[in-house]
Design a protein around this motif. Structure first.
Motif, PDB file in Angstrom:
ATOM      1  N   GLU A 144      47.857  54.049  39.889  1.00 21.82           N
ATOM      2  CA  GLU A 144      47.367  55.426  39.844  1.00 21.82           C
ATOM      3  C   GLU A 144      48.526  56.355  39.530  1.00 21.82           C
ATOM      4  O   GLU A 144      49.674  56.045  39.824  1.00 21.82           O
ATOM      5  CB  GLU A 144      46.744  55.831  41.187  1.00 21.82           C
ATOM      6  N   ALA A 145      48.203  57.502  38.957  1.00 25.63           N
ATOM      7  CA  ALA A 145      49.215  58.526  38.690  1.00 25.63           C
ATOM      8  C   ALA A 145      48.559  59.902  38.739  1.00 25.63           C
ATOM      9  O   ALA A 145      47.359  60.038  38.512  1.00 25.63           O
ATOM     10  CB  ALA A 145      49.860  58.310  37.325  1.00 25.63           C
ATOM     11  N   ASP A 146      49.370  60.875  39.041  1.00 20.48           N
ATOM     12  CA  ASP A 146      48.953  62.274  39.014  1.00 20.48           C
ATOM     13  C   ASP A 146      50.226  63.090  38.770  1.00 20.48           C
ATOM     14  O   ASP A 146      50.877  63.533  39.704  1.00 20.48           O
ATOM     15  CB  ASP A 146      48.275  62.681  40.315  1.00 20.48           C
ATOM     16  N   VAL A 147      50.602  63.228  37.512  1.00 20.19           N
ATOM     17  CA  VAL A 147      51.839  63.896  37.114  1.00 20.19           C
ATOM     18  C   VAL A 147      51.648  65.409  37.209  1.00 20.19           C
ATOM     19  O   VAL A 147      50.644  65.944  36.738  1.00 20.19           O
ATOM     20  CB  VAL A 147      52.230  63.487  35.674  1.00 20.19           C
ATOM     21  N   ASP A 148      52.595  66.088  37.828  1.00 15.67           N
ATOM     22  CA  ASP A 148      52.515  67.549  37.935  1.00 15.67           C
ATOM     23  C   ASP A 148      52.669  68.198  36.566  1.00 15.67           C
ATOM     24  O   ASP A 148      53.523  67.799  35.775  1.00 15.67           O
ATOM     25  CB  ASP A 148      53.604  68.088  38.863  1.00 15.67           C
ATOM     26  N   SER A 149      51.854  69.186  36.309  1.00 17.37           N
ATOM     27  CA  SER A 149      51.948  69.983  35.091  1.00 17.37           C
ATOM     28  C   SER A 149      51.966  71.447  35.485  1.00 17.37           C
ATOM     29  O   SER A 149      51.354  71.849  36.473  1.00 17.37           O
ATOM     30  CB  SER A 149      50.746  69.731  34.168  1.00 17.37           C
ATOM     31  N   ASP A 150      52.660  72.237  34.698  1.00 16.56           N
ATOM     32  CA  ASP A 150      52.720  73.673  34.900  1.00 16.56           C
ATOM     33  C   ASP A 150      51.485  74.310  34.261  1.00 16.56           C
ATOM     34  O   ASP A 150      50.993  73.816  33.246  1.00 16.56           O
ATOM     35  CB  ASP A 150      53.987  74.209  34.225  1.00 16.56           C
ATOM     36  N   PRO A 151      50.942  75.400  34.831  1.00 22.19           N
ATOM     37  CA  PRO A 151      49.781  76.047  34.226  1.00 22.19           C
ATOM     38  C   PRO A 151      49.982  76.453  32.768  1.00 22.19           C
ATOM     39  O   PRO A 151      49.031  76.492  31.990  1.00 22.19           O
ATOM     40  CB  PRO A 151      49.554  77.283  35.096  1.00 22.19           C
ATOM     41  N   GLY A 152      51.210  76.692  32.357  1.00 20.15           N
ATOM     42  CA  GLY A 152      51.483  77.075  30.977  1.00 20.15           C
ATOM     43  C   GLY A 152      51.672  75.907  30.030  1.00 20.15           C
ATOM     44  O   GLY A 152      51.754  76.096  28.812  1.00 20.15           O
ATOM     45  N   ARG A 166      42.621  74.078   5.026  1.00 18.43           N
ATOM     46  CA  ARG A 166      43.312  72.929   5.619  1.00 18.43           C
ATOM     47  C   ARG A 166      43.105  72.948   7.124  1.00 18.43           C
ATOM     48  O   ARG A 166      43.413  73.932   7.790  1.00 18.43           O
ATOM     49  CB  ARG A 166      44.792  73.001   5.297  1.00 18.43           C
ATOM     50  N   PRO A 167      42.593  71.842   7.693  1.00 19.75           N
ATOM     51  CA  PRO A 167      42.441  71.776   9.149  1.00 19.75           C
ATOM     52  C   PRO A 167      43.775  71.981   9.856  1.00 19.75           C
ATOM     53  O   PRO A 167      44.843  71.678   9.312  1.00 19.75           O
ATOM     54  CB  PRO A 167      41.916  70.353   9.382  1.00 19.75           C
ATOM     55  N   LYS A 168      43.712  72.502  11.065  1.00 23.61           N
ATOM     56  CA  LYS A 168      44.926  72.740  11.837  1.00 23.61           C
ATOM     57  C   LYS A 168      44.623  72.544  13.311  1.00 23.61           C
ATOM     58  O   LYS A 168      43.473  72.576  13.730  1.00 23.61           O
ATOM     59  CB  LYS A 168      45.468  74.138  11.580  1.00 23.61           C
ATOM     60  N   GLY A 169      45.668  72.346  14.077  1.00 18.45           N
ATOM     61  CA  GLY A 169      45.527  72.134  15.508  1.00 18.45           C
ATOM     62  C   GLY A 169      45.793  73.395  16.286  1.00 18.45           C
ATOM     63  O   GLY A 169      46.611  74.223  15.900  1.00 18.45           O
ATOM     64  N   VAL A 170      45.085  73.516  17.396  1.00 19.66           N
ATOM     65  CA  VAL A 170      45.263  74.643  18.299  1.00 19.66           C
ATOM     66  C   VAL A 170      45.561  74.076  19.679  1.00 19.66           C
ATOM     67  O   VAL A 170      44.781  73.271  20.202  1.00 19.66           O
ATOM     68  CB  VAL A 170      43.993  75.526  18.352  1.00 19.66           C
ATOM     69  N   ALA A 171      46.690  74.467  20.254  1.00 13.17           N
ATOM     70  CA  ALA A 171      47.065  74.003  21.590  1.00 13.17           C
ATOM     71  C   ALA A 171      46.489  74.960  22.637  1.00 13.17           C
ATOM     72  O   ALA A 171      46.518  76.177  22.460  1.00 13.17           O
ATOM     73  CB  ALA A 171      48.581  73.950  21.713  1.00 13.17           C
ATOM     74  N   ILE A 172      45.971  74.389  23.716  1.00 15.85           N
ATOM     75  CA  ILE A 172      45.377  75.173  24.800  1.00 15.85           C
ATOM     76  C   ILE A 172      46.059  74.764  26.104  1.00 15.85           C
ATOM     77  O   ILE A 172      46.124  73.574  26.437  1.00 15.85           O
ATOM     78  CB  ILE A 172      43.854  74.936  24.891  1.00 15.85           C
ATOM     79  N   SER A 173      46.559  75.744  26.833  1.00 14.63           N
ATOM     80  CA  SER A 173      47.267  75.470  28.087  1.00 14.63           C
ATOM     81  C   SER A 173      46.278  75.210  29.229  1.00 14.63           C
ATOM     82  O   SER A 173      45.091  75.518  29.131  1.00 14.63           O
ATOM     83  CB  SER A 173      48.164  76.659  28.457  1.00 14.63           C
ATOM     84  N   HIS A 174      46.810  74.655  30.305  1.00 19.71           N
ATOM     85  CA  HIS A 174      45.996  74.467  31.515  1.00 19.71           C
ATOM     86  C   HIS A 174      45.406  75.804  31.954  1.00 19.71           C
ATOM     87  O   HIS A 174      44.220  75.912  32.267  1.00 19.71           O
ATOM     88  CB  HIS A 174      46.859  73.905  32.654  1.00 19.71           C
ATOM     89  N   ARG A 175      46.253  76.822  31.993  1.00 22.02           N
ATOM     90  CA  ARG A 175      45.824  78.150  32.431  1.00 22.02           C
ATOM     91  C   ARG A 175      44.672  78.681  31.578  1.00 22.02           C
ATOM     92  O   ARG A 175      43.659  79.154  32.095  1.00 22.02           O
ATOM     93  CB  ARG A 175      47.008  79.122  32.352  1.00 22.02           C
ATOM     94  N   ALA A 176      44.813  78.583  30.262  1.00 23.64           N
ATOM     95  CA  ALA A 176      43.784  79.114  29.363  1.00 23.64           C
ATOM     96  C   ALA A 176      42.474  78.347  29.511  1.00 23.64           C
ATOM     97  O   ALA A 176      41.395  78.943  29.525  1.00 23.64           O
ATOM     98  CB  ALA A 176      44.269  79.062  27.916  1.00 23.64           C
ATOM     99  N   GLU A 177      42.556  77.024  29.638  1.00 25.84           N
ATOM    100  CA  GLU A 177      41.334  76.229  29.777  1.00 25.84           C
ATOM    101  C   GLU A 177      40.641  76.507  31.107  1.00 25.84           C
ATOM    102  O   GLU A 177      39.413  76.627  31.163  1.00 25.84           O
ATOM    103  CB  GLU A 177      41.647  74.739  29.633  1.00 25.84           C
ATOM    104  N   LEU A 178      41.415  76.617  32.196  1.00 27.78           N
ATOM    105  CA  LEU A 178      40.813  76.948  33.486  1.00 27.78           C
ATOM    106  C   LEU A 178      40.197  78.340  33.459  1.00 27.78           C
ATOM    107  O   LEU A 178      39.117  78.564  34.003  1.00 27.78           O
ATOM    108  CB  LEU A 178      41.854  76.863  34.612  1.00 27.78           C
ATOM    109  N   HIS A 179      40.872  79.272  32.822  1.00 25.30           N
ATOM    110  CA  HIS A 179      40.356  80.630  32.707  1.00 25.30           C
ATOM    111  C   HIS A 179      39.004  80.607  32.000  1.00 25.30           C
ATOM    112  O   HIS A 179      38.032  81.222  32.475  1.00 25.30           O
ATOM    113  CB  HIS A 179      41.361  81.496  31.944  1.00 25.30           C
TER     114      HIS A 179
END
Length: 188
Positions: A144-152, A166-179
Motif C-alpha cells: 500500500e502507499a499514500d504519497v503526500d501531495s501539495d494542493p498546488g 492541435r490537441p494539447k494538455g491541460v494540467a489541473i491541480s489538486h486544489r482546482a479539482e477539489l474546488h
C-alpha cells in the motif's frame, strides 16, 4: 472563485487527503456506483491504496505521468485515485478515441505506461506508444502507499481536442479539482 460559506481547508488539501476524510467519516457509505456494481468508501480506499503501492513499486518516487484507457466504470474511479495517491499524475485516455490522438497524448507527456483492463489488453502493443499494464494486476498487489501531495501539485492531465487544430494538455491541480468537485457537490 472561492466557495461561499465553505472553509478553505476543504480544498486546501490533496485529493487523497479529502477522500480519506470521507472514508473515515462514512466507511460503509456509497462512494461510487456503476454498471450495477457499487463500492463503499472503505473499499475504494483500500483498493486505491493497493494500486498506489503497486505503482510506487514499479515507478519509485517522483511525479511521473500514468495514463489509463478504461471505460467509465468502477476501475476508472479507483485508478484515478490510485494513481494520484501514488504521487503520480493521472491522465485519462478515451478508449474510443483515435489511436493517433491517444498516442500523441502519451508521447507528449511521457506517460510511463497505460493502465487498461479486459479486451483492451489485447490491443496492438503500439496503440498508445507505451506499455500496457493490467488494472487487475495492480489492484491485486498487497503493498500500500499514500504519497503526500501539495494542493498546488498537478493531479490530472486532460488532453483537449485543441481549439487551434492541435490537441494539447491541460494540467489541473489538486486544489482546482477539489474546488470544482465541491462546487458541483454542494460542499460535501
Amino acid at each position: 472563485l472561492p466557495l461561499v460559506g465553505l472553509p478553505p481547508a476543504l480544498f486546501e488539501q490533496s485529493i487523497p487527503q479529502r477522500f480519506a476524510q470521507m472514508a473515515q467519516r462514512d466507511p460503509q457509505g456509497l462512494a461510487v456506483g456503476c454498471s450495477e456494481r457499487t463500492m463503499s468508501y472503505s473499499e475504494v480506499d483500500a483498493t486505491s491504496r493497493r494500486m498506489a503501492g503497486a505503482l510506487v513499486k514499479r515507478l519509485g518516487a517522483g511525479r511521473q505521468v500514468v495514463a489509463t484507457a478504461l471505460p467509465l466504470d468502477l476501475p476508472a474511479v479507483v485508478a484515478m485515485l490510485g494513481v494520484i495517491r501514488a504521487g503520480k499524475i493521472f491522465m485519462p485516455l478515451d478508449p474510443a478515441r483515435s489511436d493517433e490522438t491517444s498516442r500523441a497524448a502519451v508521447n507528449d507527456f511521457g506517460a510511463e505506461f497505460v493502465i487498461a483492463t479486459g479486451p483492451a489488453l489485447n490491443d496492438p502493443a503500439d496503440r498508445y506508444g507505451a506499455p500496457m499494464v493490467d488494472y487487475e494486476e495492480l489492484v491485486a498487489d498487497s503493498s500500500e502507499a499514500d504519497v503526500d501531495s501539495d494542493p498546488g501539485d498537478d493531479a490530472l492531465l486532460l488532453y483537449t481536442s485543441g481549439s487551434q487544430g492541435r490537441p494539447k494538455g491541460v494540467a489541473i491541480s489538486h486544489r482546482a479539482e477539489l474546488h470544482s468537485a465541491l462546487n458541483l457537490a454542494g460542499g460535501i
